[in-house]
Design a protein around this motif. Structure first.
Motif, short mmCIF file in Angstrom:
data_model
loop_
_atom_site.label_atom_id
_atom_site.label_comp_id
_atom_site.label_asym_id
_atom_site.label_seq_id
_atom_site.Cartn_x
_atom_site.Cartn_y
_atom_site.Cartn_z
N GLY A 1 3.70 28.59 -13.45
CA GLY A 1 3.94 29.15 -14.78
C GLY A 1 5.10 30.12 -14.80
N LEU A 2 5.23 30.92 -13.73
CA LEU A 2 6.32 31.89 -13.64
C LEU A 2 7.66 31.19 -13.50
CD1 LEU A 2 7.14 34.88 -13.43
CD2 LEU A 2 6.82 34.70 -10.95
N VAL A 3 7.72 30.18 -12.63
CA VAL A 3 8.94 29.44 -12.40
C VAL A 3 9.44 28.76 -13.67
CG1 VAL A 3 9.88 27.37 -11.26
CG2 VAL A 3 8.58 29.04 -9.92
N THR A 4 8.53 28.25 -14.44
CA THR A 4 8.89 27.44 -15.62
C THR A 4 8.85 28.21 -16.93
OG1 THR A 4 6.59 26.71 -15.83
CG2 THR A 4 8.05 25.33 -14.49
N ALA A 5 8.61 29.51 -16.87
CA ALA A 5 8.36 30.32 -18.07
C ALA A 5 9.40 30.15 -19.18
CB ALA A 5 8.21 31.79 -17.69
N PRO A 6 10.72 30.16 -18.88
CA PRO A 6 11.70 30.10 -19.97
C PRO A 6 11.52 28.90 -20.90
CG PRO A 6 12.77 30.68 -17.91
CD PRO A 6 11.38 30.28 -17.55
N LEU A 7 11.35 27.71 -20.33
CA LEU A 7 11.20 26.52 -21.17
C LEU A 7 9.74 26.28 -21.55
CD1 LEU A 7 13.68 23.89 -19.70
CD2 LEU A 7 13.91 25.29 -21.74
N ARG A 8 8.83 26.67 -20.69
CA ARG A 8 7.40 26.48 -20.98
C ARG A 8 7.03 27.15 -22.29
NH1 ARG A 8 3.17 29.70 -19.82
NH2 ARG A 8 4.40 30.96 -18.38
N LYS A 9 7.48 28.35 -22.48
CA LYS A 9 7.13 29.08 -23.71
C LYS A 9 7.84 28.48 -24.92
CE LYS A 9 6.18 33.41 -21.28
NZ LYS A 9 6.55 34.83 -21.09
N HIS B 1 0.83 -1.20 0.00
CA HIS B 1 0.00 0.00 0.00
C HIS B 1 0.88 1.26 0.00
CE1 HIS B 1 -3.59 -2.43 0.65
NE2 HIS B 1 -2.95 -3.05 1.62
N GLU B 2 2.09 1.11 -0.51
CA GLU B 2 3.03 2.23 -0.53
C GLU B 2 2.53 3.32 -1.46
OE1 GLU B 2 7.61 3.19 -1.96
OE2 GLU B 2 6.91 1.12 -1.80
N GLU B 3 2.65 4.57 -1.02
CA GLU B 3 2.22 5.70 -1.83
C GLU B 3 3.43 6.35 -2.47
OE1 GLU B 3 0.15 9.36 -0.38
OE2 GLU B 3 -1.57 8.03 -0.23
N ILE B 4 3.30 6.74 -3.73
CA ILE B 4 4.37 7.47 -4.41
C ILE B 4 4.50 8.86 -3.80
CG2 ILE B 4 5.07 8.47 -6.62
CD1 ILE B 4 3.76 6.15 -8.02
N THR B 5 5.73 9.34 -3.71
CA THR B 5 6.00 10.65 -3.13
C THR B 5 5.17 11.74 -3.79
OG1 THR B 5 8.28 9.99 -2.66
CG2 THR B 5 7.82 12.34 -2.65
N ARG B 6 4.68 12.67 -2.96
CA ARG B 6 3.96 13.83 -3.48
C ARG B 6 4.83 15.08 -3.31
NH1 ARG B 6 -2.21 13.54 -1.32
NH2 ARG B 6 -1.43 12.25 0.38
N LEU B 7 4.66 16.05 -4.21
CA LEU B 7 5.46 17.27 -4.19
C LEU B 7 4.59 18.51 -4.19
CD1 LEU B 7 8.22 16.43 -6.85
CD2 LEU B 7 8.46 16.35 -4.37
N VAL B 8 5.08 19.55 -3.53
CA VAL B 8 4.44 20.86 -3.60
C VAL B 8 4.57 21.36 -5.04
CG1 VAL B 8 4.59 23.26 -2.81
CG2 VAL B 8 4.94 21.37 -1.19
N PRO B 9 3.53 21.95 -5.63
CA PRO B 9 3.58 22.35 -7.05
C PRO B 9 4.77 23.21 -7.43
CG PRO B 9 1.34 22.47 -6.25
CD PRO B 9 2.19 22.16 -5.05
N GLU B 10 5.11 24.19 -6.60
CA GLU B 10 6.22 25.07 -6.95
C GLU B 10 7.55 24.30 -7.00
OE1 GLU B 10 2.92 27.51 -5.30
OE2 GLU B 10 3.91 25.63 -4.73
N ARG B 11 7.71 23.34 -6.09
CA ARG B 11 8.93 22.52 -6.12
C ARG B 11 8.97 21.68 -7.39
NH1 ARG B 11 13.22 20.33 -4.01
NH2 ARG B 11 13.54 18.08 -3.90
N SER B 12 7.84 21.11 -7.76
CA SER B 12 7.77 20.35 -9.00
C SER B 12 8.16 21.22 -10.19
CB SER B 12 6.35 19.79 -9.21
OG SER B 12 6.22 19.24 -10.49
N GLY B 13 7.72 22.49 -10.15
CA GLY B 13 8.06 23.40 -11.24
C GLY B 13 9.55 23.61 -11.38
N TRP B 14 10.24 23.80 -10.25
CA TRP B 14 11.69 23.99 -10.30
C TRP B 14 12.39 22.75 -10.85
CZ3 TRP B 14 14.05 28.32 -10.47
CH2 TRP B 14 13.60 29.43 -9.76
N ILE B 15 11.96 21.58 -10.39
CA ILE B 15 12.58 20.35 -10.87
C ILE B 15 12.29 20.15 -12.36
CG2 ILE B 15 12.76 17.85 -10.56
CD1 ILE B 15 11.91 18.25 -7.65
#
Length: 308
Positions: A296-304, A184-198
């Motif tokens: 969106g702000l964190v990831t803007a350079p590559l997102r666009k 019943h192991e759960e996969i790690t969850r991340l805060v959205p902003e941290r996910s954006g940086w990664i």
């Protein structure tokens, strides 16, 4: 001169649809889904978790044969050491820092040790199956290490997805149903902003593989789901690989997935049979507007650059 074994390495950041794309590609008679090979020592040899075929790793005839070909049996592998090297050499800083700051001490010795192990696995998988292995380990720095091999011809399929959709996916609870009975192991969850940086770091390094691998193509998850045969078949063609066997979407919007021998990955790797392909766009309404803006702000350079 030994002929090099072609390998499709799926690079990117987690929750970007890499497991699904790996599975779709693996339906081709010319390619074989192996899942996240980098996790084989931890999840397979040490953990005895389920292969994509439904059997425990130690009971899977395919992986047993691969271990015999490569090492004379998996018991000959120092799995704890390989697990450490995977997590150590997979750090993105190794591709972000100048080489003279990275390649110090015993770094090159560790690269050679890990490369010998990883190469032996992929070559044996190719020999056992007669097909081109697909490794969806994602870590771009591991792909950089594999590109040094004299026996592998690494072709990179860089998969990207809208970072806001990725960030939302990392907030959801996902239970690992592929870890064995009663898990019943759960996969790690991340805060959205941290996910954006990664997301930003991982995709920036993955893009640099265009200069290191013998082939590189970037595809968007959203496009691949809409037209798998066209988008993924076209990507294989650009990588110089057989492209005719990638399946298209059926009349009911589904794709038929046969069992495979993935050693690790998203639990969806265990899915077999008719699978409906639909774009996961729940994030557009479920992710709070303020969070969407910050990611969106964190990831803007590559997102666009990727058209998001």
């Amino acid at each position: 001169m030994v002929d090099k074994v072609p390998v499709v390495y799926v690079a990117g950041w987690g929750r970007s649809g890499t497991t699904l794309i790996d599975r779709i590609l693996g339906q081709s008679p010319d390619l074989m889904s192996l899942g996240e090979v980098g996790l084989l020592p931890e999840r397979g040899i040490m953990g005895g978790e389920l292969c994509g075929c439904g059997l425990a790793f130690q009971g899977c005839p395919f992986w047993t044969a691969v271990g015999e070909r490569a090492f004379g049996g998996w018991d000959q592998v120092d799995a704890p050491r390989m697990k450490v090297l995977f997590h150590d050499l997979g750090r993105v800083r190794h591709d972000l820092l100048p080489r003279f700051l990275v390649e110090r001490g015993d770094y090159l010795e560790r690269v050679r040790e890990y490369l010998d192990f990883y190469t032996a696995v992929l070559v044996a998988a190719h020999q056992e199956s007669g097909r081109i292995p697909i490794d969806s380990s994602k870590h771009p720095t591991v792909a950089s290490v594999l590109a040094r091999s004299e026996r592998l011809d690494v072709r990179v399929l860089h998969v990207v997805r809208d970072p806001r959709g990725v960030a939302y996916s990392w907030t959801k609870a996902v239970t690992r149903t592929d870890a064995g009975a009663g898990s019943h192991e759960e996969i790690t969850r991340l805060v959205p902003e941290r996910s954006g940086w990664i997301w930003l770091r991982m995709n920036a390094v993955a893009g640099s593989l265009a200069r290191k691998a013998s082939g590189y193509v970037r595809v968007r998850y959203e496009d691949a789901v809409a037209d798998p045969a066209g988008v993924l078949g076209g990507a294989l063609e650009r990588l110089g690989l057989p492209s005719d066997g990638v399946p298209g979407i059926g009349p009911a919007g589904e794709i038929d997935l046969a069992a495979c021998h993935t050693v690790a990955g998203n639990p969806s790797r265990m899915r077999v049979g008719a699978t409906r392909l639909r774009l996961d766009s729940e994030w557009r309404t479920a992710l709070p507007a303020g969070t969407r803006r910050r990611v969106g702000l964190v990831t803007a350079p590559l997102r666009k650059r990727y058209g998001y």
